[in-house]
Design a protein around this motif. Structure first.
Motif, PDB file in Angstrom:
ATOM      1  N   ARG A  61     -29.794  36.297  69.629  1.00 27.58           N
ATOM      2  CA  ARG A  61     -28.738  35.881  68.712  1.00 27.58           C
ATOM      3  C   ARG A  61     -27.483  36.716  68.917  1.00 27.58           C
ATOM      4  O   ARG A  61     -26.364  36.198  68.941  1.00 27.58           O
ATOM      5  CB  ARG A  61     -29.227  35.991  67.267  1.00 27.58           C
ATOM      6  N   ARG A  62     -27.667  38.015  69.097  1.00 29.86           N
ATOM      7  CA  ARG A  62     -26.521  38.901  69.298  1.00 29.86           C
ATOM      8  C   ARG A  62     -25.835  38.621  70.631  1.00 29.86           C
ATOM      9  O   ARG A  62     -24.599  38.635  70.724  1.00 29.86           O
ATOM     10  CB  ARG A  62     -27.000  40.353  69.224  1.00 29.86           C
ATOM     11  N   LEU A  63     -26.614  38.339  71.676  1.00 27.23           N
ATOM     12  CA  LEU A  63     -26.022  37.996  72.975  1.00 27.23           C
ATOM     13  C   LEU A  63     -25.231  36.695  72.881  1.00 27.23           C
ATOM     14  O   LEU A  63     -24.188  36.541  73.528  1.00 27.23           O
ATOM     15  CB  LEU A  63     -27.115  37.874  74.042  1.00 27.23           C
ATOM     16  N   GLY A  64     -25.730  35.758  72.077  1.00 27.97           N
ATOM     17  CA  GLY A  64     -24.984  34.522  71.863  1.00 27.97           C
ATOM     18  C   GLY A  64     -23.646  34.785  71.193  1.00 27.97           C
ATOM     19  O   GLY A  64     -22.627  34.176  71.546  1.00 27.97           O
ATOM     20  N   ILE A  65     -23.635  35.710  70.243  1.00 33.36           N
ATOM     21  CA  ILE A  65     -22.381  36.088  69.577  1.00 33.36           C
ATOM     22  C   ILE A  65     -21.436  36.754  70.574  1.00 33.36           C
ATOM     23  O   ILE A  65     -20.228  36.483  70.595  1.00 33.36           O
ATOM     24  CB  ILE A  65     -22.674  37.020  68.389  1.00 33.36           C
ATOM     25  N   GLN A  68     -19.898  34.079  72.785  1.00 32.31           N
ATOM     26  CA  GLN A  68     -18.841  33.357  72.076  1.00 32.31           C
ATOM     27  C   GLN A  68     -17.570  34.197  71.998  1.00 32.31           C
ATOM     28  O   GLN A  68     -16.459  33.672  72.136  1.00 32.31           O
ATOM     29  CB  GLN A  68     -19.319  32.980  70.676  1.00 32.31           C
ATOM     30  N   ALA A  69     -17.734  35.502  71.782  1.00 27.67           N
ATOM     31  CA  ALA A  69     -16.572  36.391  71.714  1.00 27.67           C
ATOM     32  C   ALA A  69     -15.868  36.463  73.066  1.00 27.67           C
ATOM     33  O   ALA A  69     -14.634  36.460  73.139  1.00 27.67           O
ATOM     34  CB  ALA A  69     -17.009  37.786  71.267  1.00 27.67           C
ATOM     35  N   VAL A  70     -16.657  36.521  74.141  1.00 30.35           N
ATOM     36  CA  VAL A  70     -16.069  36.545  75.486  1.00 30.35           C
ATOM     37  C   VAL A  70     -15.294  35.260  75.744  1.00 30.35           C
ATOM     38  O   VAL A  70     -14.163  35.283  76.250  1.00 30.35           O
ATOM     39  CB  VAL A  70     -17.172  36.739  76.544  1.00 30.35           C
ATOM     40  N   ALA A  71     -15.889  34.125  75.388  1.00 32.08           N
ATOM     41  CA  ALA A  71     -15.218  32.840  75.596  1.00 32.08           C
ATOM     42  C   ALA A  71     -13.912  32.764  74.806  1.00 32.08           C
ATOM     43  O   ALA A  71     -12.898  32.258  75.305  1.00 32.08           O
ATOM     44  CB  ALA A  71     -16.151  31.697  75.196  1.00 32.08           C
ATOM     45  N   ALA A 122     -28.697  38.403  79.295  1.00 38.22           N
ATOM     46  CA  ALA A 122     -27.719  39.493  79.373  1.00 38.22           C
ATOM     47  C   ALA A 122     -27.124  39.581  80.775  1.00 38.22           C
ATOM     48  O   ALA A 122     -25.923  39.808  80.946  1.00 38.22           O
ATOM     49  CB  ALA A 122     -28.379  40.817  78.996  1.00 38.22           C
ATOM     50  N   LEU A 123     -27.958  39.375  81.773  1.00 36.96           N
ATOM     51  CA  LEU A 123     -27.490  39.402  83.158  1.00 36.96           C
ATOM     52  C   LEU A 123     -26.504  38.267  83.424  1.00 36.96           C
ATOM     53  O   LEU A 123     -25.471  38.457  84.083  1.00 36.96           O
ATOM     54  CB  LEU A 123     -28.689  39.303  84.099  1.00 36.96           C
ATOM     55  N   LEU A 124     -26.803  37.097  82.893  1.00 33.68           N
ATOM     56  CA  LEU A 124     -25.891  35.962  83.061  1.00 33.68           C
ATOM     57  C   LEU A 124     -24.555  36.224  82.368  1.00 33.68           C
ATOM     58  O   LEU A 124     -23.492  35.861  82.882  1.00 33.68           O
ATOM     59  CB  LEU A 124     -26.537  34.692  82.497  1.00 33.68           C
ATOM     60  N   LEU A 125     -24.607  36.860  81.204  1.00 31.67           N
ATOM     61  CA  LEU A 125     -23.376  37.177  80.482  1.00 31.67           C
ATOM     62  C   LEU A 125     -22.524  38.168  81.272  1.00 31.67           C
ATOM     63  O   LEU A 125     -21.303  38.006  81.386  1.00 31.67           O
ATOM     64  CB  LEU A 125     -23.711  37.742  79.105  1.00 31.67           C
ATOM     65  N   LEU A 126     -23.152  39.185  81.834  1.00 30.43           N
ATOM     66  CA  LEU A 126     -22.409  40.148  82.648  1.00 30.43           C
ATOM     67  C   LEU A 126     -21.777  39.468  83.854  1.00 30.43           C
ATOM     68  O   LEU A 126     -20.641  39.772  84.233  1.00 30.43           O
ATOM     69  CB  LEU A 126     -23.343  41.273  83.103  1.00 30.43           C
ATOM     70  N   GLY A 127     -22.509  38.541  84.454  1.00 27.71           N
ATOM     71  CA  GLY A 127     -21.956  37.812  85.590  1.00 27.71           C
ATOM     72  C   GLY A 127     -20.745  36.985  85.199  1.00 27.71           C
ATOM     73  O   GLY A 127     -19.752  36.925  85.936  1.00 27.71           O
ATOM     74  N   GLN A 128     -20.816  36.348  84.030  1.00 20.75           N
ATOM     75  CA  GLN A 128     -19.670  35.575  83.552  1.00 20.75           C
ATOM     76  C   GLN A 128     -18.460  36.475  83.312  1.00 20.75           C
ATOM     77  O   GLN A 128     -17.328  36.128  83.675  1.00 20.75           O
ATOM     78  CB  GLN A 128     -20.027  34.843  82.256  1.00 20.75           C
ATOM     79  N   ILE A 129     -18.703  37.626  82.708  1.00 19.99           N
ATOM     80  CA  ILE A 129     -17.611  38.560  82.429  1.00 19.99           C
ATOM     81  C   ILE A 129     -16.930  38.993  83.721  1.00 19.99           C
ATOM     82  O   ILE A 129     -15.696  38.986  83.839  1.00 19.99           O
ATOM     83  CB  ILE A 129     -18.145  39.780  81.657  1.00 19.99           C
ATOM     84  N   LEU A 130     -17.717  39.362  84.715  1.00 20.03           N
ATOM     85  CA  LEU A 130     -17.150  39.827  85.983  1.00 20.03           C
ATOM     86  C   LEU A 130     -16.393  38.721  86.703  1.00 20.03           C
ATOM     87  O   LEU A 130     -15.345  38.958  87.307  1.00 20.03           O
ATOM     88  CB  LEU A 130     -18.263  40.358  86.890  1.00 20.03           C
ATOM     89  N   ALA A 131     -16.923  37.521  86.653  1.00 22.74           N
ATOM     90  CA  ALA A 131     -16.336  36.431  87.426  1.00 22.74           C
ATOM     91  C   ALA A 131     -15.074  35.868  86.789  1.00 22.74           C
ATOM     92  O   ALA A 131     -14.155  35.450  87.497  1.00 22.74           O
ATOM     93  CB  ALA A 131     -17.366  35.315  87.615  1.00 22.74           C
ATOM     94  N   GLN A 132     -15.005  35.865  85.450  1.00 18.20           N
ATOM     95  CA  GLN A 132     -13.944  35.117  84.781  1.00 18.20           C
ATOM     96  C   GLN A 132     -12.887  35.970  84.089  1.00 18.20           C
ATOM     97  O   GLN A 132     -11.781  35.488  83.841  1.00 18.20           O
ATOM     98  CB  GLN A 132     -14.568  34.169  83.745  1.00 18.20           C
TER      99      GLN A 132
END
Length: 217
Positions: A61-65, A68-71, A122-132
């Motif tokens: 749930r926290r990773l989902g939040i 959303q914050a990153v987006a 969490a790994l997918l989120l980090l990848g999104q952060i780095l890429a975008q």
């Protein structure tokens, strides 16, 4: 449910203390924020061992939040002038507290599994952060390198290859190429594609060049 709520309070407390460390340091013997982070990590680990399903649910749930914050920040970056997060201005990159919590994650859950209910998202989120997430300042570069190191730590035990991390590192090195504009134009990551327009990054390039000349002399 009470345990889930308490666990989520601990996660939010961890982020808040991590952000306070970035802004004000340890806080002296009265606060000892570094020790607070250590104690919170130990408590989160113990609770995760006692009730892994409950802990996993709260983390997801926290990773989902976080996602959303990153987006939202990526949307906001299009209408806000980017400044240096180290100076308190807007940056699309996550806060230090969130990144420190992501750093604690592989010490709470096993990162050697090829698929894990918490570590994989969490790994997918980090990848999104780095890429975008666009890199505009020295502070952004620092956070990007930290995220890349986290991805490598997450995948090391499972002997996996994090392409976003290696691509970011390669793009960061391209900042110091002789033909920086042409090589960054072919960068696989959009986050660093416009780095030549950022004065801080170009100043850093010049500073390192001068340091190299002094060392050679």
């Amino acid at each position: 449910e009470k345990m889930q709520n308490f666990y989520d309070v601990l996660l939010r407390r961890f982020v808040a203390v991590g952000d306070a460390v970035f802004n004000s340091g340890s806080g002296g013997p009265d606060l000892e924020r570094y020790e607070q982070l250590n104690s919170l990590t130990k408590t989160l680990y113990a609770m995760s061992q006692d009730s892994p399903e409950c802990a996993g649910s709260v983390w997801n749930r926290r990773l989902g939040i976080f996602q959303q914050a990153v987006a939202k920040r990526l949307r906001d970056v299009e209408v806000n002038s980017l400044g240096d997060a180290c100076e308190g201005e807007f940056s699309a990159w996550p806060s230090t507290g969130m990144l420190l919590l992501m750093r604690a994650l592989p010490h709470i859950f096993p990162s050697t599994d090829r698929r894990h209910a918490v570590v994989t998202p969490a790994l997918l989120l980090l990848g999104q952060i780095l890429a975008q997430t666009p890199v505009k300042t020295r502070c952004d570069v620092t956070k990007g390198l930290f995220c890349a190191a986290l991805m490598m730590e997450y995948t090391k035990g499972a002997k996996r290859f994090p392409p976003e991390a290696t691509a970011f590192l390669a793009s960061a090195l391209r900042l110091y190429a002789d033909d920086v504009e042409s090589v960054l134009g072919t960068s696989p990551l959009p986050s660093l594609s416009n780095a030549t327009n950022c004065s801080q990054l170009m100043d850093l390039r010049e500073d390192l060049s001068e340091l190299s000349n002094v060392t050679d002399d």
